[in-house]
Design a protein around this motif. Structure first.
Motif, PDB file in Angstrom:
ATOM      1  N   PRO A 238      60.569 -22.466  14.591  1.00 49.12           N
ATOM      2  CA  PRO A 238      59.129 -22.457  14.847  1.00 49.12           C
ATOM      3  C   PRO A 238      58.786 -21.708  16.140  1.00 49.12           C
ATOM      4  O   PRO A 238      57.755 -21.030  16.204  1.00 49.12           O
ATOM      5  N   ARG A 239      59.637 -21.812  17.129  1.00 45.66           N
ATOM      6  CA  ARG A 239      59.383 -21.121  18.394  1.00 45.66           C
ATOM      7  C   ARG A 239      59.249 -19.614  18.181  1.00 45.66           C
ATOM      8  O   ARG A 239      58.307 -18.978  18.687  1.00 45.66           O
ATOM      9  N   GLU A 240      60.196 -19.019  17.441  1.00 43.84           N
ATOM     10  CA  GLU A 240      60.145 -17.585  17.160  1.00 43.84           C
ATOM     11  C   GLU A 240      58.855 -17.209  16.436  1.00 43.84           C
ATOM     12  O   GLU A 240      58.223 -16.182  16.734  1.00 43.84           O
ATOM     13  N   LEU A 241      58.468 -18.034  15.482  1.00 38.63           N
ATOM     14  CA  LEU A 241      57.279 -17.741  14.688  1.00 38.63           C
ATOM     15  C   LEU A 241      56.028 -17.690  15.546  1.00 38.63           C
ATOM     16  O   LEU A 241      55.223 -16.749  15.455  1.00 38.63           O
ATOM     17  N   PHE A 242      55.862 -18.698  16.394  1.00 39.47           N
ATOM     18  CA  PHE A 242      54.615 -18.775  17.140  1.00 39.47           C
ATOM     19  C   PHE A 242      54.583 -17.853  18.355  1.00 39.47           C
ATOM     20  O   PHE A 242      53.503 -17.521  18.846  1.00 39.47           O
ATOM     21  N   ILE A 243      55.744 -17.419  18.818  1.00 40.01           N
ATOM     22  CA  ILE A 243      55.759 -16.351  19.829  1.00 40.01           C
ATOM     23  C   ILE A 243      55.102 -15.107  19.239  1.00 40.01           C
ATOM     24  O   ILE A 243      54.294 -14.432  19.886  1.00 40.01           O
ATOM     25  N   GLU A 244      55.450 -14.791  17.987  1.00 38.37           N
ATOM     26  CA  GLU A 244      54.871 -13.616  17.323  1.00 38.37           C
ATOM     27  C   GLU A 244      53.389 -13.821  17.033  1.00 38.37           C
ATOM     28  O   GLU A 244      52.571 -12.906  17.197  1.00 38.37           O
ATOM     29  N   ALA A 245      53.026 -15.022  16.606  1.00 42.36           N
ATOM     30  CA  ALA A 245      51.617 -15.303  16.316  1.00 42.36           C
ATOM     31  C   ALA A 245      50.762 -15.143  17.565  1.00 42.36           C
ATOM     32  O   ALA A 245      49.653 -14.590  17.520  1.00 42.36           O
ATOM     33  N   LEU A 246      51.266 -15.624  18.694  1.00 42.77           N
ATOM     34  CA  LEU A 246      50.527 -15.498  19.956  1.00 42.77           C
ATOM     35  C   LEU A 246      50.491 -14.048  20.429  1.00 42.77           C
ATOM     36  O   LEU A 246      49.484 -13.600  20.983  1.00 42.77           O
ATOM     37  N   ARG A 247      51.568 -13.329  20.196  1.00 43.65           N
ATOM     38  CA  ARG A 247      51.630 -11.926  20.617  1.00 43.65           C
ATOM     39  C   ARG A 247      50.522 -11.116  19.961  1.00 43.65           C
ATOM     40  O   ARG A 247      49.907 -10.247  20.593  1.00 43.65           O
ATOM     41  N   TYR A 248      50.253 -11.390  18.694  1.00 46.97           N
ATOM     42  CA  TYR A 248      49.244 -10.619  17.967  1.00 46.97           C
ATOM     43  C   TYR A 248      47.898 -11.345  17.885  1.00 46.97           C
ATOM     44  O   TYR A 248      47.029 -10.949  17.124  1.00 46.97           O
ATOM     45  N   ARG A 249      47.777 -12.407  18.680  1.00 43.46           N
ATOM     46  CA  ARG A 249      46.522 -13.153  18.791  1.00 43.46           C
ATOM     47  C   ARG A 249      46.021 -13.643  17.436  1.00 43.46           C
ATOM     48  O   ARG A 249      44.841 -13.518  17.091  1.00 43.46           O
ATOM     49  N   GLY A 250      46.918 -14.216  16.679  1.00 41.31           N
ATOM     50  CA  GLY A 250      46.557 -14.726  15.368  1.00 41.31           C
ATOM     51  C   GLY A 250      45.796 -16.033  15.443  1.00 41.31           C
ATOM     52  O   GLY A 250      45.991 -16.839  16.361  1.00 41.31           O
ATOM     53  N   SER A 251      44.941 -16.237  14.470  1.00 38.29           N
ATOM     54  CA  SER A 251      44.199 -17.503  14.366  1.00 38.29           C
ATOM     55  C   SER A 251      44.898 -18.474  13.421  1.00 38.29           C
ATOM     56  O   SER A 251      44.711 -19.685  13.504  1.00 38.29           O
ATOM     57  N   SER A 252      45.701 -17.934  12.504  1.00 43.03           N
ATOM     58  CA  SER A 252      46.475 -18.751  11.571  1.00 43.03           C
ATOM     59  C   SER A 252      47.647 -17.918  11.081  1.00 43.03           C
ATOM     60  O   SER A 252      47.699 -16.701  11.291  1.00 43.03           O
ATOM     61  N   VAL A 253      48.595 -18.597  10.418  1.00 41.71           N
ATOM     62  CA  VAL A 253      49.783 -17.886   9.934  1.00 41.71           C
ATOM     63  C   VAL A 253      50.146 -18.371   8.533  1.00 41.71           C
ATOM     64  O   VAL A 253      49.756 -19.462   8.103  1.00 41.71           O
ATOM     65  N   ILE A 254      50.899 -17.530   7.851  1.00 42.76           N
ATOM     66  CA  ILE A 254      51.482 -17.879   6.551  1.00 42.76           C
ATOM     67  C   ILE A 254      52.956 -17.494   6.596  1.00 42.76           C
ATOM     68  O   ILE A 254      53.308 -16.412   7.081  1.00 42.76           O
ATOM     69  N   LEU A 255      53.804 -18.378   6.128  1.00 49.66           N
ATOM     70  CA  LEU A 255      55.232 -18.083   6.014  1.00 49.66           C
ATOM     71  C   LEU A 255      55.526 -17.486   4.648  1.00 49.66           C
ATOM     72  O   LEU A 255      54.907 -17.860   3.643  1.00 49.66           O
ATOM     73  N   LEU A 256      56.491 -16.595   4.623  1.00 51.87           N
ATOM     74  CA  LEU A 256      56.876 -15.947   3.375  1.00 51.87           C
ATOM     75  C   LEU A 256      58.374 -15.703   3.416  1.00 51.87           C
ATOM     76  O   LEU A 256      58.898 -15.215   4.414  1.00 51.87           O
ATOM     77  N   HIS A 257      59.081 -16.098   2.367  1.00 50.83           N
ATOM     78  CA  HIS A 257      60.480 -15.706   2.279  1.00 50.83           C
ATOM     79  C   HIS A 257      60.900 -15.610   0.822  1.00 50.83           C
ATOM     80  O   HIS A 257      60.207 -16.081  -0.073  1.00 50.83           O
ATOM     81  N   ASN A 258      62.019 -14.948   0.601  1.00 48.04           N
ATOM     82  CA  ASN A 258      62.516 -14.708  -0.753  1.00 48.04           C
ATOM     83  C   ASN A 258      63.723 -15.587  -1.057  1.00 48.04           C
ATOM     84  O   ASN A 258      64.423 -16.054  -0.155  1.00 48.04           O
ATOM     85  N   HIS A 259      63.961 -15.808  -2.333  1.00 44.44           N
ATOM     86  CA  HIS A 259      65.173 -16.457  -2.812  1.00 44.44           C
ATOM     87  C   HIS A 259      65.985 -15.432  -3.606  1.00 44.44           C
ATOM     88  O   HIS A 259      65.560 -15.020  -4.688  1.00 44.44           O
ATOM     89  N   PRO A 260      67.131 -14.998  -3.081  1.00 42.60           N
ATOM     90  CA  PRO A 260      67.938 -13.987  -3.781  1.00 42.60           C
ATOM     91  C   PRO A 260      68.368 -14.404  -5.181  1.00 42.60           C
ATOM     92  O   PRO A 260      68.634 -13.552  -6.028  1.00 42.60           O
ATOM     93  N   SER A 261      68.431 -15.704  -5.444  1.00 46.30           N
ATOM     94  CA  SER A 261      68.808 -16.174  -6.778  1.00 46.30           C
ATOM     95  C   SER A 261      67.774 -15.811  -7.831  1.00 46.30           C
ATOM     96  O   SER A 261      68.059 -15.810  -9.031  1.00 46.30           O
ATOM     97  N   GLY A 262      66.548 -15.510  -7.386  1.00 42.87           N
ATOM     98  CA  GLY A 262      65.461 -15.218  -8.317  1.00 42.87           C
ATOM     99  C   GLY A 262      64.636 -16.438  -8.666  1.00 42.87           C
ATOM    100  O   GLY A 262      63.544 -16.317  -9.224  1.00 42.87           O
ATOM    101  N   ASP A 263      65.145 -17.621  -8.338  1.00 37.76           N
ATOM    102  CA  ASP A 263      64.436 -18.883  -8.595  1.00 37.76           C
ATOM    103  C   ASP A 263      63.602 -19.230  -7.364  1.00 37.76           C
ATOM    104  O   ASP A 263      64.141 -19.474  -6.294  1.00 37.76           O
ATOM    105  N   ALA A 264      62.296 -19.250  -7.530  1.00 31.38           N
ATOM    106  CA  ALA A 264      61.403 -19.464  -6.389  1.00 31.38           C
ATOM    107  C   ALA A 264      61.218 -20.936  -6.026  1.00 31.38           C
ATOM    108  O   ALA A 264      60.506 -21.249  -5.063  1.00 31.38           O
ATOM    109  N   ALA A 265      61.839 -21.843  -6.748  1.00 32.34           N
ATOM    110  CA  ALA A 265      61.662 -23.271  -6.466  1.00 32.34           C
ATOM    111  C   ALA A 265      62.107 -23.598  -5.042  1.00 32.34           C
ATOM    112  O   ALA A 265      63.181 -23.167  -4.612  1.00 32.34           O
TER     113      ALA A 265
END
Length: 233
Positions: free
Chosen positions: A163-190
């Motif tokens: 979380p620390r890494e994430l919000f350092i970036e959010a503060l750097r770009y003066r964001g008001s909110s954030v969304i997380l996004l990541h992939n599953h190499p297996s192809g199963d998004a569950a």
């Protein structure tokens, strides 16, 4: 004794040589393999540039032009006839294509107010990745994308981010909110148990800082899961 005739560009009629064909009729008449052959320029003593291009277009999953967005230098160098120079040329084509696509889409204001919109935007870029990648989408007060930031690249089944890494970036770009996004190499998004726990940690950190986590979207192969829609967030 019959000698096997090696196909080279010089063996082909002028009308079938990609470079000459492009000069006479324009690049728009060239096939995908012919366009790639123009970039490769030469083949080897055993295979023409066009035949080499056809081999490249059958490489891996997905085949064809979309594969150029995902193949790596080792992937290309595993093909007979592709050395360092040609591998870099092909990787550069893929990277240029990716940047052009993102630049065109970024030319208009991107409002990320629905999971389907976000998943559609990042699907082709992320669904074939062989390792987990975590992105942070930094938004303004109107949910317009300010910046998408690559946070981490992990192993086949685990990404590394805090979380620390994430919000350092959010503060750097003066964001008001954030969304997380990541992939599953297996192809199963569950979502996994770890995905859910990490989401909760980021959500709590965002509340303390005043930058809410709006969603966590997992990209599979032509599918996605929104943890907000699942009621996890």
């Amino acid at each position: 004794m019959n000698e096997k005739r090696t196909e080279t560009m010089k063996n082909l009629p002028v009308s079938e040589r990609p470079y000459e064909k492009a000069m006479e009729q324009g690049v728009e008449v060239l096939s995908d393999a012919e366009l790639l052959a123009v970039i490769l320029r030469t083949g080897t003593k055993d295979i023409s540039a066009r035949a080499l291009a056809e081999k490249i277009l059958t490489l891996g999953d997905p085949p064809g032009l979309p594969g150029l967005l995902h193949h790596t230098l080792p992937d290309y160098k595993a093909v007979r006839g592709i050395g360092n120079v040609k591998a870099i040329q092909l990787a550069a084509v893929g990277e240029l294509s990716r940047r052009i696509w993102k630049a065109v889409r970024s030319g208009r204001e991107l409002v990320f107010d629905h999971p389907a919109v976000i998943a559609d935007y990042f699907m082709e870029e992320m669904r074939h990745m062989e390792q987990e990648h975590v992105k942070l989408l930094v938004l303004n007060t109107k949910n317009v994308l300010i910046r998408d930031v690559d946070i981490s690249k992990g192993t086949v089944n685990a990404s590394l981010a805090t979380p620390r890494e994430l919000f350092i970036e959010a503060l750097r770009y003066r964001g008001s909110s954030v969304i997380l996004l990541h992939n599953h190499p297996s192809g199963d998004a569950a979502p996994s148990r770890e995905d859910c726990l990490f989401t909760k940690r980021v959500e709590e950190a965002g509340k303390l800082i005043g930058i809410p986590l709006l969603d966590h979207i997992i990209i599979g192969d032509t599918s996605y899961v929104s943890l907000k829609e699942r009621g996890i967030l």
